[in-house]
Design a protein around this motif. Structure first.
Motif, mmCIF file in Angstrom:
data_model
loop_
_atom_site.group_PDB
_atom_site.id
_atom_site.type_symbol
_atom_site.label_atom_id
_atom_site.label_comp_id
_atom_site.label_asym_id
_atom_site.label_seq_id
_atom_site.Cartn_x
_atom_site.Cartn_y
_atom_site.Cartn_z
ATOM 1 N N UNK A 93 0.884 -0.766 0.170
ATOM 2 C CA UNK A 93 0.282 -0.353 -0.007
ATOM 3 C C UNK A 93 0.867 0.963 -0.087
ATOM 4 N N UNK A 94 0.134 2.626 -0.307
ATOM 5 C CA UNK A 94 1.190 3.461 -0.716
ATOM 6 C C UNK A 94 1.879 4.103 0.939
ATOM 7 N N UNK A 95 3.050 4.188 0.861
ATOM 8 C CA UNK A 95 4.044 4.742 1.719
ATOM 9 C C UNK A 95 4.408 6.294 2.014
ATOM 10 N N UNK A 96 3.668 7.297 2.520
ATOM 11 C CA UNK A 96 4.037 8.276 2.579
ATOM 12 C C UNK A 96 5.260 9.124 3.748
ATOM 13 N N UNK A 97 6.279 9.436 4.039
ATOM 14 C CA UNK A 97 7.044 9.546 4.657
ATOM 15 C C UNK A 97 6.913 11.701 4.750
ATOM 16 N N UNK A 98 6.838 12.068 6.622
ATOM 17 C CA UNK A 98 6.657 13.558 6.454
ATOM 18 C C UNK A 98 7.580 13.372 7.373
ATOM 19 N N UNK A 99 8.653 14.242 6.132
ATOM 20 C CA UNK A 99 9.657 14.761 7.074
ATOM 21 C C UNK A 99 9.950 16.550 7.142
ATOM 22 N N UNK A 100 10.679 16.312 8.799
ATOM 23 C CA UNK A 100 11.069 18.053 8.667
ATOM 24 C C UNK A 100 12.597 17.793 9.563
ATOM 25 N N UNK A 101 13.260 19.067 9.804
ATOM 26 C CA UNK A 101 14.727 19.402 10.045
ATOM 27 C C UNK A 101 15.210 18.114 9.680
ATOM 28 N N UNK A 102 16.135 18.047 9.962
ATOM 29 C CA UNK A 102 17.608 16.693 9.767
ATOM 30 C C UNK A 102 17.215 15.852 9.145
ATOM 31 N N UNK A 103 17.107 15.141 8.312
ATOM 32 C CA UNK A 103 16.751 13.699 7.658
ATOM 33 C C UNK A 103 18.943 13.199 6.942
#
Length: 262
Positions: A93-103
């Motif tokens: 199923x679809x996967x969403x990454x919600x990214x903030x700051x340092x990755x």
């Protein structure tokens, strides 16, 4: 807990919660592995969001736990991490990454395993490995190459430069950039839209993209008959095609459908 999982209305959420840097320590990765195993056959889950608590998404691996005096043990540890992230990438199923700051480092590599990256304006992406004399152990450099081309992937990996959300978007690595204050809301919009969508068709598109990534267009094309034979038997496909035929015959707009995932 360093890793948390929750599910509501078909949306599963993985949360990295290992402050202050959300390092991928053993506890977090084992929680990650167990949750992936639990969800992979759960038909009630229609989309997954991976996010993080605190000021940053993740600084990557917990390098303090690497025993450089015992190469075999450390390589085995790396292998486990690769197995976990491979299984994560293959979720149906679809996967969403919600990214903030340092990755950074392994955190960036986990985000790259998602189908969609939504980034806050504050987000910074970085392959830190070369600065340590290491390489991208979870497959990051090749996944940047897949999204953004070999030249850019080489530059980011060789220089360990910090890449802004805007530059990652321009490169095609990130799907959308939003103000920090809107990250949660925009991610929720993505999740709600995909959770109401054609779950089986989404899974089929993921399968085709994975086949393309591994073997090119020819490998993906070879799967189409088999995948079509499965999808055409689903209730969602039958209802979707029938409703479109009826609408076309009546000369009206095709309706928005509620897909069941079956």
């Amino acid at each position: 807990m360093a890793f948390e999982v929750s599910t509501e209305a078909g949306v599963a959420t993985f949360t990295l919660n290992n402050p202050p840097q959300n390092r991928l320590n053993t506890e977090l990765m084992m929680g990650f592995a167990g949750s992936v195993e639990q969800l992979k056959d759960d038909d009630s889950v229609r989309v997954l969001v991976i996010r993080a608590e605190g000021d940053n998404f993740s600084f990557g691996g917990e390098i303090a736990g690497w025993d450089m005096t015992d190469p075999e043990q450390t390589v085995a540890l790396f292998g486990v991490g690769l197995q976990i992230t491979n299984a994560f990438e293959q979720l149906p199923f679809p996967v969403i990454a919600a990214v903030h700051g340092n990755c950074f480092g392994g955190g960036f590599e986990i985000a790259l395993r998602a189908d969609v990256i939504v980034a806050a304006e504050s987000a910074k992406f970085c392959h830190t490995e070369a600065a340590l004399g290491m390489f991208t152990l979870l497959g990051g450099v090749q996944r940047v190459a897949e999204r953004a081309g070999r030249s850019r992937a080489a530059r980011w990996a060789l220089t360990s430069e910090r890449v802004s959300a805007a530059d990652a978007f321009a490169a095609g690595v990130v799907a959308e950039v939003v103000p920090d204050a809107e990250l949660a809301a925009v991610t929720a919009q993505w999740a709600a839209r995909l959770a109401c969508g054609a779950t089986r068709a989404h899974a089929t598109h993921k399968t085709l993209l994975n086949a393309w990534a591994n073997g090119g267009v020819k490998a993906a094309d070879a799967l189409i008959p088999e995948l079509a034979a499965k999808l055409i038997r689903t209730a969602d496909a039958k209802n979707g095609v029938a409703s479109a035929v009826d609408a076309d015959a009546a000369g009206i707009a095709r309706p928005d459908l509620e897909f069941t995932g079956h």
